[in-house]
Design a protein around this motif. Sequence first.
Motif, PDB file in Angstrom:
ATOM      1  N   ASN A 147       0.825  -1.215   0.000  1.00  0.00           N
ATOM      2  CA  ASN A 147       0.000   0.000   0.000  1.00  0.00           C
ATOM      3  C   ASN A 147       0.859   1.265   0.000  1.00  0.00           C
ATOM      4  O   ASN A 147       0.508   2.267  -0.626  1.00  0.00           O
ATOM      5  N   LEU A 148       2.001   1.211   0.698  1.00  0.00           N
ATOM      6  CA  LEU A 148       2.907   2.360   0.707  1.00  0.00           C
ATOM      7  C   LEU A 148       3.438   2.655  -0.698  1.00  0.00           C
ATOM      8  O   LEU A 148       3.550   3.813  -1.106  1.00  0.00           O
ATOM      9  N   PHE A 149       3.770   1.606  -1.443  1.00  0.00           N
ATOM     10  CA  PHE A 149       4.217   1.795  -2.827  1.00  0.00           C
ATOM     11  C   PHE A 149       3.082   2.321  -3.707  1.00  0.00           C
ATOM     12  O   PHE A 149       3.303   3.173  -4.577  1.00  0.00           O
ATOM     13  N   LEU A 150       1.870   1.823  -3.485  1.00  0.00           N
ATOM     14  CA  LEU A 150       0.749   2.174  -4.351  1.00  0.00           C
ATOM     15  C   LEU A 150       0.198   3.580  -4.105  1.00  0.00           C
ATOM     16  O   LEU A 150      -0.473   4.144  -4.967  1.00  0.00           O
ATOM     17  N   THR A 151       0.486   4.151  -2.939  1.00  0.00           N
ATOM     18  CA  THR A 151       0.002   5.506  -2.670  1.00  0.00           C
ATOM     19  C   THR A 151       0.584   6.515  -3.658  1.00  0.00           C
ATOM     20  O   THR A 151       0.008   7.582  -3.873  1.00  0.00           O
ATOM     21  N   ALA A 152       1.716   6.179  -4.290  1.00  0.00           N
ATOM     22  CA  ALA A 152       2.324   7.074  -5.278  1.00  0.00           C
ATOM     23  C   ALA A 152       1.523   7.108  -6.576  1.00  0.00           C
ATOM     24  O   ALA A 152       1.743   7.987  -7.407  1.00  0.00           O
ATOM     25  N   TYR A 153       0.597   6.178  -6.740  1.00  0.00           N
ATOM     26  CA  TYR A 153      -0.165   6.102  -7.992  1.00  0.00           C
ATOM     27  C   TYR A 153      -1.595   6.614  -7.797  1.00  0.00           C
ATOM     28  O   TYR A 153      -1.947   7.664  -8.313  1.00  0.00           O
ATOM     29  N   SER A 154      -2.411   5.909  -7.064  1.00  0.00           N
ATOM     30  CA  SER A 154      -3.793   6.372  -6.875  1.00  0.00           C
ATOM     31  C   SER A 154      -4.476   5.545  -5.803  1.00  0.00           C
ATOM     32  O   SER A 154      -4.029   4.441  -5.467  1.00  0.00           O
ATOM     33  N   GLY A 292      13.109  -2.209  -6.736  1.00  0.00           N
ATOM     34  CA  GLY A 292      13.870  -2.168  -7.986  1.00  0.00           C
ATOM     35  C   GLY A 292      12.990  -2.239  -9.218  1.00  0.00           C
ATOM     36  O   GLY A 292      13.172  -1.470 -10.180  1.00  0.00           O
ATOM     37  N   LEU A 293      12.020  -3.152  -9.203  1.00  0.00           N
ATOM     38  CA  LEU A 293      11.150  -3.317 -10.369  1.00  0.00           C
ATOM     39  C   LEU A 293      10.216  -2.129 -10.556  1.00  0.00           C
ATOM     40  O   LEU A 293       9.879  -1.765 -11.690  1.00  0.00           O
ATOM     41  N   GLU A 294       9.793  -1.523  -9.454  1.00  0.00           N
ATOM     42  CA  GLU A 294       8.937  -0.329  -9.570  1.00  0.00           C
ATOM     43  C   GLU A 294       9.706   0.818 -10.210  1.00  0.00           C
ATOM     44  O   GLU A 294       9.145   1.586 -11.005  1.00  0.00           O
ATOM     45  N   LYS A 295      10.996   0.934  -9.899  1.00  0.00           N
ATOM     46  CA  LYS A 295      11.824   1.973 -10.516  1.00  0.00           C
ATOM     47  C   LYS A 295      11.939   1.762 -12.019  1.00  0.00           C
ATOM     48  O   LYS A 295      11.976   2.722 -12.805  1.00  0.00           O
ATOM     49  N   LEU A 296      12.021   0.491 -12.432  1.00  0.00           N
ATOM     50  CA  LEU A 296      12.194   0.174 -13.845  1.00  0.00           C
ATOM     51  C   LEU A 296      10.887   0.175 -14.635  1.00  0.00           C
ATOM     52  O   LEU A 296      10.829   0.668 -15.770  1.00  0.00           O
ATOM     53  N   LEU A 297       9.831  -0.382 -14.031  1.00  0.00           N
ATOM     54  CA  LEU A 297       8.590  -0.636 -14.781  1.00  0.00           C
ATOM     55  C   LEU A 297       7.367   0.075 -14.208  1.00  0.00           C
ATOM     56  O   LEU A 297       6.251  -0.212 -14.624  1.00  0.00           O
ATOM     57  N   LYS A 298       7.574   0.979 -13.255  1.00  0.00           N
ATOM     58  CA  LYS A 298       6.466   1.699 -12.617  1.00  0.00           C
ATOM     59  C   LYS A 298       5.518   0.715 -11.936  1.00  0.00           C
ATOM     60  O   LYS A 298       5.957  -0.252 -11.340  1.00  0.00           O
ATOM     61  N   ILE A 299       4.213   0.912 -12.063  1.00  0.00           N
ATOM     62  CA  ILE A 299       3.257   0.098 -11.304  1.00  0.00           C
ATOM     63  C   ILE A 299       3.295  -1.372 -11.726  1.00  0.00           C
ATOM     64  O   ILE A 299       3.064  -2.268 -10.914  1.00  0.00           O
ATOM     65  N   TRP A 303       3.453  -5.315  -9.464  1.00  0.00           N
ATOM     66  CA  TRP A 303       2.759  -6.599  -9.673  1.00  0.00           C
ATOM     67  C   TRP A 303       3.756  -7.705  -9.994  1.00  0.00           C
ATOM     68  O   TRP A 303       3.621  -8.834  -9.505  1.00  0.00           O
ATOM     69  N   LEU A 304       4.786  -7.383 -10.794  1.00  0.00           N
ATOM     70  CA  LEU A 304       5.768  -8.386 -11.199  1.00  0.00           C
ATOM     71  C   LEU A 304       6.623  -8.860 -10.028  1.00  0.00           C
ATOM     72  O   LEU A 304       7.125  -9.992 -10.028  1.00  0.00           O
ATOM     73  N   SER A 305       6.770  -8.031  -9.015  1.00  0.00           N
ATOM     74  CA  SER A 305       7.624  -8.400  -7.880  1.00  0.00           C
ATOM     75  C   SER A 305       7.113  -9.641  -7.150  1.00  0.00           C
ATOM     76  O   SER A 305       7.902 -10.370  -6.538  1.00  0.00           O
ATOM     77  N   PHE A 306       5.803  -9.913  -7.231  1.00  0.00           N
ATOM     78  CA  PHE A 306       5.253 -11.080  -6.529  1.00  0.00           C
ATOM     79  C   PHE A 306       5.708 -12.397  -7.154  1.00  0.00           C
ATOM     80  O   PHE A 306       6.265 -13.252  -6.439  1.00  0.00           O
ATOM     81  N   PRO A 307       5.510 -12.628  -8.465  1.00  0.00           N
ATOM     82  CA  PRO A 307       6.021 -13.890  -9.017  1.00  0.00           C
ATOM     83  C   PRO A 307       7.536 -14.002  -8.964  1.00  0.00           C
ATOM     84  O   PRO A 307       8.072 -15.110  -8.764  1.00  0.00           O
ATOM     85  N   VAL A 308       8.253 -12.886  -9.117  1.00  0.00           N
ATOM     86  CA  VAL A 308       9.715 -12.924  -9.028  1.00  0.00           C
ATOM     87  C   VAL A 308      10.140 -13.342  -7.619  1.00  0.00           C
ATOM     88  O   VAL A 308      11.017 -14.205  -7.444  1.00  0.00           O
ATOM     89  N   THR A 309       9.512 -12.747  -6.593  1.00  0.00           N
ATOM     90  CA  THR A 309       9.838 -13.088  -5.209  1.00  0.00           C
ATOM     91  C   THR A 309       9.519 -14.541  -4.897  1.00  0.00           C
ATOM     92  O   THR A 309      10.334 -15.253  -4.284  1.00  0.00           O
TER      93      THR A 309
END
Length: 337
Positions: A147-154, A292-299, A303-309
């Motif tokens: 949620n902290l990451f997503l507050t930057a979007y909407s 890291g992925l948010e810096k590269l691919l934004k929002i 989402w991608l961080s979950f399958p990668v993790t």
Amino acid sequence: MKAERKMGEAPIGKLLVQMSLPPLFSMFFQYSYNLVDSTFVARLSENALTAVSLSFPITTLMNAISIWIGVGINVLIAGYLGRKEQDEANDTVTTGLILSFGIGLILNLLALLLMKSYFGVFTQNPEVDALCLKYMGVCAFMVTIVNLFLTAYSETAIAFFGAYFKVQQLIVMTVNGMIQGCLPIMRFNHGVGNRSRLRLAFRDGTVLVTGMMLAGSMIVLLFPEQILGLFTASENMRVYGVSAMRLMAVSYLFCGWSTMISTYLQATEQVIPSMLIQLLRQFLLLIPFMWGLEKLLKITGIWLSFPVTETATFVLALLLFRAGRKKETLCSGTKTQ
């Protein structure tokens, strides 16, 4: 004595079903309530769904701690019964009840005292803030971080993740209920030194986990629009929500395998590696990957961080599992000599 014979002699497949059904249905109905609750709230407004999404980490934390206590007590009791230490098993039950009551009371008091400040971190919308407080009046760490990451979007992104996470938790926690049924079987047979039944329980449990996680993944992959429709999703939410759900659903199978390995390690008294796997999934790997992925691919990177993790965690869990098996073999050989 009858219960001990059952744990040590009954066919593993039948025993897994008997032991797993109660916690499985308990988890299913508990998280079904959360899902249905959100679908009705979403009909009021998107702000209402956002409020429920922000409240969910608090309720999830409370549930997680209660499950943590229950699983820990379960492991201890099964181990004592395996070693035929009935008095210690009885004492553990009493201690567990007292511990559950005390921690539950503390958590409720903390939630009441801190929730206004907590919600203020995520939203400046007075309507959402009021709805959050009202919802908590009625009724994990990882969700808070996302949620902290997503507050930057909407706030729509927060609402979407909250809705999706209810679906994900329904699938994952139902499977975890089944895994909880495997745990006492593995723990008991580890206690009596029956390694063949221990490994058979792990193998059959993993097969069941694989089937259930594949089924859950297919539902989310094939029907994301219909699932979002349950939450009266806006067009804006659907735009990225459909692809995000499909992306995150890929992680379920790896999550199931990692959790099963963690449970095996817990059953065989390898507590630190077991805890490490869960920390990797929800904190140690997730946050760096998400950042890291948010810096590269934004929002999309979030989402991608979950399958990668989950994939990375599974690889590390497999290494820990193999190391643990080698240790068991060495210890067994030493005892034989």
